[in-house]
Design a protein around this motif. Structure first.
Motif, PDB file in Angstrom:
ATOM      1  N   PHE A 143     125.541  72.408  -3.013  1.00 48.00           N
ATOM      2  CA  PHE A 143     126.598  73.043  -2.227  1.00 48.00           C
ATOM      3  C   PHE A 143     126.096  74.174  -1.326  1.00 48.00           C
ATOM      4  N   ILE A 144     124.798  74.409  -1.283  1.00 53.90           N
ATOM      5  CA  ILE A 144     124.290  75.591  -0.585  1.00 53.90           C
ATOM      6  C   ILE A 144     124.708  75.614   0.884  1.00 53.90           C
ATOM      7  N   ASN A 145     124.639  74.470   1.581  1.00 53.97           N
ATOM      8  CA  ASN A 145     125.015  74.455   2.998  1.00 53.97           C
ATOM      9  C   ASN A 145     126.504  74.722   3.192  1.00 53.97           C
ATOM     10  N   ASP A 146     127.336  74.143   2.296  1.00 51.69           N
ATOM     11  CA  ASP A 146     128.774  74.409   2.366  1.00 51.69           C
ATOM     12  C   ASP A 146     129.065  75.891   2.126  1.00 51.69           C
ATOM     13  N   ILE A 147     128.356  76.492   1.158  1.00 51.34           N
ATOM     14  CA  ILE A 147     128.571  77.906   0.850  1.00 51.34           C
ATOM     15  C   ILE A 147     128.216  78.766   2.053  1.00 51.34           C
ATOM     16  N   ARG A 148     127.069  78.479   2.655  1.00 44.00           N
ATOM     17  CA  ARG A 148     126.662  79.272   3.827  1.00 44.00           C
ATOM     18  C   ARG A 148     127.648  79.085   4.978  1.00 44.00           C
ATOM     19  N   TRP A 149     128.159  77.863   5.156  1.00 45.69           N
ATOM     20  CA  TRP A 149     129.135  77.604   6.223  1.00 45.69           C
ATOM     21  C   TRP A 149     130.418  78.391   5.970  1.00 45.69           C
ATOM     22  N   ILE A 150     130.879  78.369   4.713  1.00 47.01           N
ATOM     23  CA  ILE A 150     132.126  79.057   4.366  1.00 47.01           C
ATOM     24  C   ILE A 150     131.983  80.561   4.565  1.00 47.01           C
ATOM     25  N   THR A 151     130.864  81.139   4.109  1.00 48.82           N
ATOM     26  CA  THR A 151     130.721  82.598   4.204  1.00 48.82           C
ATOM     27  C   THR A 151     130.661  83.067   5.657  1.00 48.82           C
ATOM     28  N   LYS A 152     130.233  82.193   6.557  1.00 52.00           N
ATOM     29  CA  LYS A 152     130.229  82.556   7.981  1.00 52.00           C
ATOM     30  C   LYS A 152     131.641  82.650   8.554  1.00 52.00           C
ATOM     31  N   GLN A 153     132.613  82.036   7.874  1.00 55.77           N
ATOM     32  CA  GLN A 153     134.008  82.096   8.331  1.00 55.77           C
ATOM     33  C   GLN A 153     134.714  83.350   7.818  1.00 55.77           C
ATOM     34  N   LEU A 154     134.061  84.106   6.939  1.00 52.83           N
ATOM     35  CA  LEU A 154     134.705  85.251   6.297  1.00 52.83           C
ATOM     36  C   LEU A 154     134.405  86.534   7.065  1.00 52.83           C
ATOM     37  N   PRO A 155     135.237  87.563   6.902  1.00 53.94           N
ATOM     38  CA  PRO A 155     134.938  88.854   7.518  1.00 53.94           C
ATOM     39  C   PRO A 155     133.607  89.408   7.021  1.00 53.94           C
ATOM     40  N   GLY A 156     132.898  90.086   7.887  1.00 58.69           N
ATOM     41  CA  GLY A 156     131.606  90.666   7.498  1.00 58.69           C
ATOM     42  C   GLY A 156     131.766  91.769   6.476  1.00 58.69           C
ATOM     43  N   ARG A 157     132.827  92.551   6.608  1.00 56.81           N
ATOM     44  CA  ARG A 157     133.093  93.632   5.651  1.00 56.81           C
ATOM     45  C   ARG A 157     133.960  93.092   4.529  1.00 56.81           C
ATOM     46  N   ARG A 158     133.343  92.833   3.407  1.00 56.22           N
ATOM     47  CA  ARG A 158     134.058  92.292   2.253  1.00 56.22           C
ATOM     48  C   ARG A 158     133.250  92.619   1.007  1.00 56.22           C
ATOM     49  N   GLN A 159     133.884  92.478  -0.128  1.00 53.66           N
ATOM     50  CA  GLN A 159     133.201  92.603  -1.414  1.00 53.66           C
ATOM     51  C   GLN A 159     132.758  91.215  -1.855  1.00 53.66           C
ATOM     52  N   THR A 160     131.514  91.105  -2.322  1.00 54.39           N
ATOM     53  CA  THR A 160     131.017  89.821  -2.819  1.00 54.39           C
ATOM     54  C   THR A 160     130.499  90.000  -4.239  1.00 54.39           C
ATOM     55  N   LEU A 161     130.985  89.150  -5.140  1.00 54.63           N
ATOM     56  CA  LEU A 161     130.567  89.161  -6.543  1.00 54.63           C
ATOM     57  C   LEU A 161     129.906  87.826  -6.841  1.00 54.63           C
ATOM     58  N   LEU A 162     128.639  87.847  -7.224  1.00 55.88           N
ATOM     59  CA  LEU A 162     127.884  86.619  -7.492  1.00 55.88           C
ATOM     60  C   LEU A 162     127.505  86.577  -8.964  1.00 55.88           C
ATOM     61  N   PHE A 163     127.896  85.489  -9.635  1.00 57.39           N
ATOM     62  CA  PHE A 163     127.598  85.324 -11.054  1.00 57.39           C
ATOM     63  C   PHE A 163     126.755  84.079 -11.260  1.00 57.39           C
TER      64      PHE A 163
END
Length: 320
Positions: A143-163
């Motif tokens: 899913f890495i390419n889908d994840i990178r594509w999705i995160t590009k659609q999100l605002p730059g200023r956001r909180q990200t939590l990775l588990f």
């Protein structure tokens, strides 16, 4: 740190409350800033009647997505917040309808989210918090390419939590790309099992495995059991053997329809079926209370998968 809005890189043993660690802070922060229903607005040729999501949780499987969504509904039951879950393998009609009515928290698998966004049904422009749950599993599943594509659609200023259960080089690279000055929280060494799991091994020739399995299920004090098989075909054969021995069981794997898998999980969760046979699609994220035994009919290929499998029992302080 999550409550304070910091980015977070977290690792933890399975069954230790990770979902609560991101769901509760997100619900708390959203509840402090209640949003009125937005007027009907146009996004391309699609109409959004309600509010756009402010929190997005990405996870690898339908089962985990459903479970995380249920946690948000349980934890946030007294809050005036709206949640929905989207995943592939089922008709998108009801998912689109719930999105158009407006949500605060969106739980999704990457493929279906990308698909609905490309169709114009999802507005990601107001996301304040992003959670990447079971990130190592999402990378393993491609899913890495889908994840990178999705995160590009999100605002730059956001909180990200990775588990992630493990911190591999690819996870470090993903964290470097997505997290800003993250707090790193490691609650246990990688690939360790909880102390309350009692582990036993039986050395037996392959042809004698079915008889041993049936014997164990008939004589042990087994209330709710999860059996892991390496292949979909083997999982179905195990169910066939058990039913011939009058042991009611169900199988879940990727050849089953989503409705069939949901039905099997529901019967297992409610206790109508005491034995569930699964491939590794169920080794992560399935949190069914009071699983007393996990049986590895086939051993997994790597230690991490073994740890996740047996972590379906002895959860939240119980033994197994």
């Amino acid at each position: 740190p999550a409550m304070a809005g910091r980015d977070l890189l977290g690792t933890a043993q399975t069954g230790t409350g990770k979902t609560g660690a991101f769901a509760l802070p997100i619900l708390h922060r959203l509840s402090l800033d209640p949003q009125p229903r937005q007027p009907r607005v146009k996004r391309g040729d699609r109409a959004f009647r309600g509010r756009s999501p402010r929190a997005l949780v990405l996870c690898p499987t339908r089962e985990l997505a459903t479970q995380i969504h249920q946690s948000f509904m349980d934890y946030g039951s007294a809050l005036k917040l709206y949640h929905t879950v989207i995943y592939g393998g089922v008709n998108q009609f009801h998912q689109v309808k719930s999105l158009q009515q407006g949500v605060d928290v969106l739980v999704a698998t990457p493929g279906r989210l990308k698909d609905l966004h490309e169709q114009g049904f999802v507005d990601l422009s107001r996301i304040q918090s992003l959670v990447l749950d079971e990130a190592d599993r999402m990378l393993d599943m491609g899913f890495i390419n889908d994840i990178r594509w999705i995160t590009k659609q999100l605002p730059g200023r956001r909180q990200t939590l990775l588990f992630s259960a493990t911190i591999s080089d690819s996870i470090r690279e993903l964290a470097h790309d997505q997290l800003r000055d993250p707090v790193v929280v490691e609650t246990a060494p990688e690939s360790t099992t909880v102390e309350t799991v009692n582990q036993r091994v039986f050395i037996v020739d392959q042809p004698r495995k079915p008889a041993l399995l049936i014997n164990l299920l008939q004589r042990e004090e087994i209330d709710r059991t999860l059996i892991f098989a390496r292949t979909k075909h083997k999982a179905d054969r195990i169910v066939h053997w058990l039913r011939h021995a009058d042991i009611h069981s169900e199988a879940i794997h990727s050849n089953k329809t989503q409705n069939s898998r949901n039905n099997s999980m529901r019967k297992f969760r409610l206790g109508y079926v005491k034995v569930l046979v699964a491939t590794d699609i169920a080794s992560r994220g399935i949190d069914v209370e009071d699983i007393t035994h996990v049986i590895n009919f086939d051993m997994p290929i790597d230690p991490e998968t073994y740890v996740h499998r047996i972590g379906r029992t002895a959860r939240a302080g119980a033994s197994g």
